[in-house]
Design a protein around this motif. Structure first.
Motif, PDB file in Angstrom:
ATOM      1  N   ILE A   1       0.836  -1.201   0.000  1.00 25.73           N
ATOM      2  CA  ILE A   1       0.000   0.000   0.000  1.00 25.73           C
ATOM      3  C   ILE A   1       0.874   1.254   0.000  1.00 25.73           C
ATOM      4  N   ALA A   2       1.913   1.258   0.827  1.00 24.53           N
ATOM      5  CA  ALA A   2       2.811   2.411   0.892  1.00 24.53           C
ATOM      6  C   ALA A   2       3.454   2.678  -0.467  1.00 24.53           C
ATOM      7  N   ARG A   3       3.895   1.621  -1.120  1.00 28.36           N
ATOM      8  CA  ARG A   3       4.533   1.790  -2.424  1.00 28.36           C
ATOM      9  C   ARG A   3       3.536   2.311  -3.463  1.00 28.36           C
ATOM     10  N   ASP A   4       2.314   1.824  -3.402  1.00 26.96           N
ATOM     11  CA  ASP A   4       1.311   2.279  -4.357  1.00 26.96           C
ATOM     12  C   ASP A   4       0.995   3.759  -4.151  1.00 26.96           C
ATOM     13  N   LEU A   5       0.840   4.185  -2.899  1.00 33.83           N
ATOM     14  CA  LEU A   5       0.530   5.590  -2.628  1.00 33.83           C
ATOM     15  C   LEU A   5       1.687   6.503  -3.013  1.00 33.83           C
ATOM     16  N   ALA A   6       2.913   6.043  -2.774  1.00 34.98           N
ATOM     17  CA  ALA A   6       4.074   6.837  -3.183  1.00 34.98           C
ATOM     18  C   ALA A   6       4.161   6.927  -4.699  1.00 34.98           C
ATOM     19  N   ALA A   7       3.809   5.844  -5.366  1.00 38.67           N
ATOM     20  CA  ALA A   7       3.820   5.853  -6.827  1.00 38.67           C
ATOM     21  C   ALA A   7       2.781   6.816  -7.390  1.00 38.67           C
ATOM     22  N   ARG A   8       1.787   7.146  -6.587  1.00 42.16           N
ATOM     23  CA  ARG A   8       0.763   8.105  -7.001  1.00 42.16           C
ATOM     24  C   ARG A   8       1.157   9.541  -6.669  1.00 42.16           C
ATOM     25  N   GLY A   9       2.343   9.722  -6.060  1.00 43.56           N
ATOM     26  CA  GLY A   9       2.853  11.071  -5.825  1.00 43.56           C
ATOM     27  C   GLY A   9       2.875  11.529  -4.395  1.00 43.56           C
ATOM     28  N   ALA A  10       2.620  10.629  -3.431  1.00 37.15           N
ATOM     29  CA  ALA A  10       2.565  11.029  -2.025  1.00 37.15           C
ATOM     30  C   ALA A  10       3.859  10.684  -1.296  1.00 37.15           C
ATOM     31  N   VAL A  11       4.158  11.464  -0.243  1.00 42.22           N
ATOM     32  CA  VAL A  11       5.143  11.053   0.754  1.00 42.22           C
ATOM     33  C   VAL A  11       4.395  10.190   1.766  1.00 42.22           C
ATOM     34  N   VAL A  12       4.885   8.985   2.006  1.00 36.44           N
ATOM     35  CA  VAL A  12       4.190   8.049   2.888  1.00 36.44           C
ATOM     36  C   VAL A  12       5.091   7.704   4.075  1.00 36.44           C
ATOM     37  N   TRP A  13       4.551   7.876   5.267  1.00 34.06           N
ATOM     38  CA  TRP A  13       5.264   7.570   6.516  1.00 34.06           C
ATOM     39  C   TRP A  13       4.585   6.344   7.118  1.00 34.06           C
ATOM     40  N   ASN A  14       5.153   5.172   6.853  1.00 32.40           N
ATOM     41  CA  ASN A  14       4.609   3.887   7.321  1.00 32.40           C
ATOM     42  C   ASN A  14       5.267   3.548   8.653  1.00 32.40           C
ATOM     43  N   ILE A  15       4.496   3.610   9.736  1.00 28.93           N
ATOM     44  CA  ILE A  15       5.115   3.569  11.063  1.00 28.93           C
ATOM     45  C   ILE A  15       5.027   2.207  11.739  1.00 28.93           C
ATOM     46  N   GLU A  16       5.994   1.955  12.593  1.00 30.63           N
ATOM     47  CA  GLU A  16       5.973   0.834  13.529  1.00 30.63           C
ATOM     48  C   GLU A  16       5.772   1.396  14.918  1.00 30.63           C
ATOM     49  N   TYR A  17       5.391   0.544  15.853  1.00 24.83           N
ATOM     50  CA  TYR A  17       5.147   0.963  17.235  1.00 24.83           C
ATOM     51  C   TYR A  17       5.288  -0.266  18.128  1.00 24.83           C
ATOM     52  N   ARG A  18       5.481  -0.031  19.424  1.00 18.93           N
ATOM     53  CA  ARG A  18       5.615  -1.149  20.357  1.00 18.93           C
ATOM     54  C   ARG A  18       4.276  -1.860  20.516  1.00 18.93           C
ATOM     55  N   ARG A  19       4.320  -3.188  20.360  1.00 13.27           N
ATOM     56  CA  ARG A  19       3.113  -3.992  20.394  1.00 13.27           C
ATOM     57  C   ARG A  19       3.169  -5.015  21.518  1.00 13.27           C
ATOM     58  N   VAL A  20       2.039  -5.644  21.772  1.00 12.71           N
ATOM     59  CA  VAL A  20       1.973  -6.700  22.778  1.00 12.71           C
ATOM     60  C   VAL A  20       2.886  -7.840  22.338  1.00 12.71           C
ATOM     61  N   GLY A  21       3.742  -8.271  23.240  1.00 14.24           N
ATOM     62  CA  GLY A  21       4.692  -9.320  22.907  1.00 14.24           C
ATOM     63  C   GLY A  21       6.119  -8.818  22.889  1.00 14.24           C
ATOM     64  N   GLU A  22       6.317  -7.509  23.123  1.00 11.94           N
ATOM     65  CA  GLU A  22       7.664  -6.957  23.216  1.00 11.94           C
ATOM     66  C   GLU A  22       7.724  -5.988  24.381  1.00 11.94           C
ATOM     67  N   ASP A  23       8.915  -5.716  24.834  1.00 10.93           N
ATOM     68  CA  ASP A  23       9.114  -4.838  25.976  1.00 10.93           C
ATOM     69  C   ASP A  23       8.542  -3.452  25.684  1.00 10.93           C
ATOM     70  N   GLY A  24       7.660  -2.988  26.545  1.00 11.13           N
ATOM     71  CA  GLY A  24       7.062  -1.674  26.371  1.00 11.13           C
ATOM     72  C   GLY A  24       5.737  -1.686  25.655  1.00 11.13           C
ATOM     73  N   GLY A  25       5.328  -2.844  25.100  1.00 10.66           N
ATOM     74  CA  GLY A  25       4.053  -2.917  24.424  1.00 10.66           C
ATOM     75  C   GLY A  25       2.898  -2.976  25.403  1.00 10.66           C
ATOM     76  N   GLY A  26       1.735  -2.530  25.003  1.00  5.10           N
ATOM     77  CA  GLY A  26       0.571  -2.498  25.867  1.00  5.10           C
ATOM     78  C   GLY A  26       0.077  -1.083  26.081  1.00  5.10           C
ATOM     79  N   TRP A  27      -1.131  -0.968  26.615  1.00  9.65           N
ATOM     80  CA  TRP A  27      -1.742   0.358  26.765  1.00  9.65           C
ATOM     81  C   TRP A  27      -1.312   1.024  28.071  1.00  9.65           C
ATOM     82  N   PRO A  28      -0.957   2.336  28.024  1.00  9.30           N
ATOM     83  CA  PRO A  28      -1.123   3.269  26.896  1.00  9.30           C
ATOM     84  C   PRO A  28       0.134   3.459  26.051  1.00  9.30           C
ATOM     85  N   ARG A  29       1.199   2.703  26.324  1.00 10.04           N
ATOM     86  CA  ARG A  29       2.469   2.948  25.628  1.00 10.04           C
ATOM     87  C   ARG A  29       2.350   2.724  24.117  1.00 10.04           C
TER      88      ARG A  29
END
Length: 258
Positions: A56-84
């Motif tokens: 999806i990111a590649r398709d949107l960039a190919a259409r002329g956009a700057v795309v910021w595809n983000i990662e974040y801490r999730r359940v199953g890793e240190d720091g994951g969980g709400w509200p972090r």
């Protein structure tokens, strides 16, 4: 055209999952260059990562956009969980002010209209997108969010008549009766209104998050004063939004106007 898209890894924090991929547009444009933030889903779990949004990111960039595809801490890793987990998304969006800008070539940077940033979140990413935009008041120090697209998203986390899924319970660290304040804090439909337009896009055949969830969100949010609309995608299910060939993606592109 898609193969010409350039990707740059950018950190917005010190933890392993506090980073994202900036995709640079591969087509020249004389007009403003749109900026899109992508927030992936996957049960808020480390079973899924930002790479599920790569196509999806590649398709949107190919259409002329700057795309910021983000990662974040999730359940199953240190720091994951709400509200972090949610706070990471707020930090990632705020990174548009500095580290993301620094990754952009001057010829692109000079063409960006920072007053019309769009946020797209799929599934759990849609919950994070609406929540984080509300917490930010739809703006960072140097950018304003104009549109939030919540694709097949769980927009109400306090529906007590439905059994809480193990993935949501893991994110919250307990059931809704055990930690009710966390569910209220994280539930998009219960957030303060913000000056951006929310578009809930949902497949009518979604068996993971029923389309009724988005219908109810738009009804309640609109009544509360939030600018919001619903787009139902007939005959498509939950995962179509990570497929650039799907109608769900085409509806998203139509909303973005690219």
């Amino acid at each position: 055209m898609v193969n010409a898209v350039k990707r740059v890894k950018v950190a917005y924090g010190e933890r392993n999952s506090q980073f994202g991929h900036v995709y640079l547009p591969s087509v020249p444009t004389a007009g403003p260059v749109p900026v899109i933030v992508l927030i992936h889903g996957g049960y808020w779990s480390t079973e899924f990562a930002l790479t599920i949004e790569t196509a999806i990111a590649r398709d949107l960039a190919a259409r002329g956009a700057v795309v910021w595809n983000i990662e974040y801490r999730r359940v199953g890793e240190d720091g994951g969980g709400w509200p972090r987990t949610g706070n990471d998304v707020v930090a990632a969006i705020s990174a548009l002010d500095a580290p993301v800008r620094y990754a952009l070539p001057e010829e692109i940077l000079n063409k960006i209209d920072w007053s019309k940033v769009a946020i797209i979140g799929h599934s759990a990413g849609g919950q994070l997108a609406v929540w984080a935009t509300s917490r930010l008041g739809a703006r960072t120090k140097k950018a304003s969010i104009a549109t939030v697209i919540a694709q097949a998203a769980p927009l109400d986390l306090q529906v007590r008549e439905r059994a809480v899924r193990p993935s949501l319970r893991a994110l919250m660290g307990g059931s809704i009766t055990e930690v009710p304040a966390r569910y209220a804090d994280a539930s998009p439909v219960d957030q303060p209104i913000f000056p951006a337009h929310v578009v809930a896009v949902h497949g009518t055949e979604d068996s993971s998050v029923p389309v009724e969830v988005s219908r109810d969100y738009v009804r309640r949010a609109s009544t509360a004063g939030q600018s919001a609309e619903l787009i139902e995608v007939a005959g498509e299910g939950h995962d179509v939004f990570v497929d650039p060939r799907s109608r769900g993606h085409r509806e998203t592109v139509r909303v973005l106007g690219i």
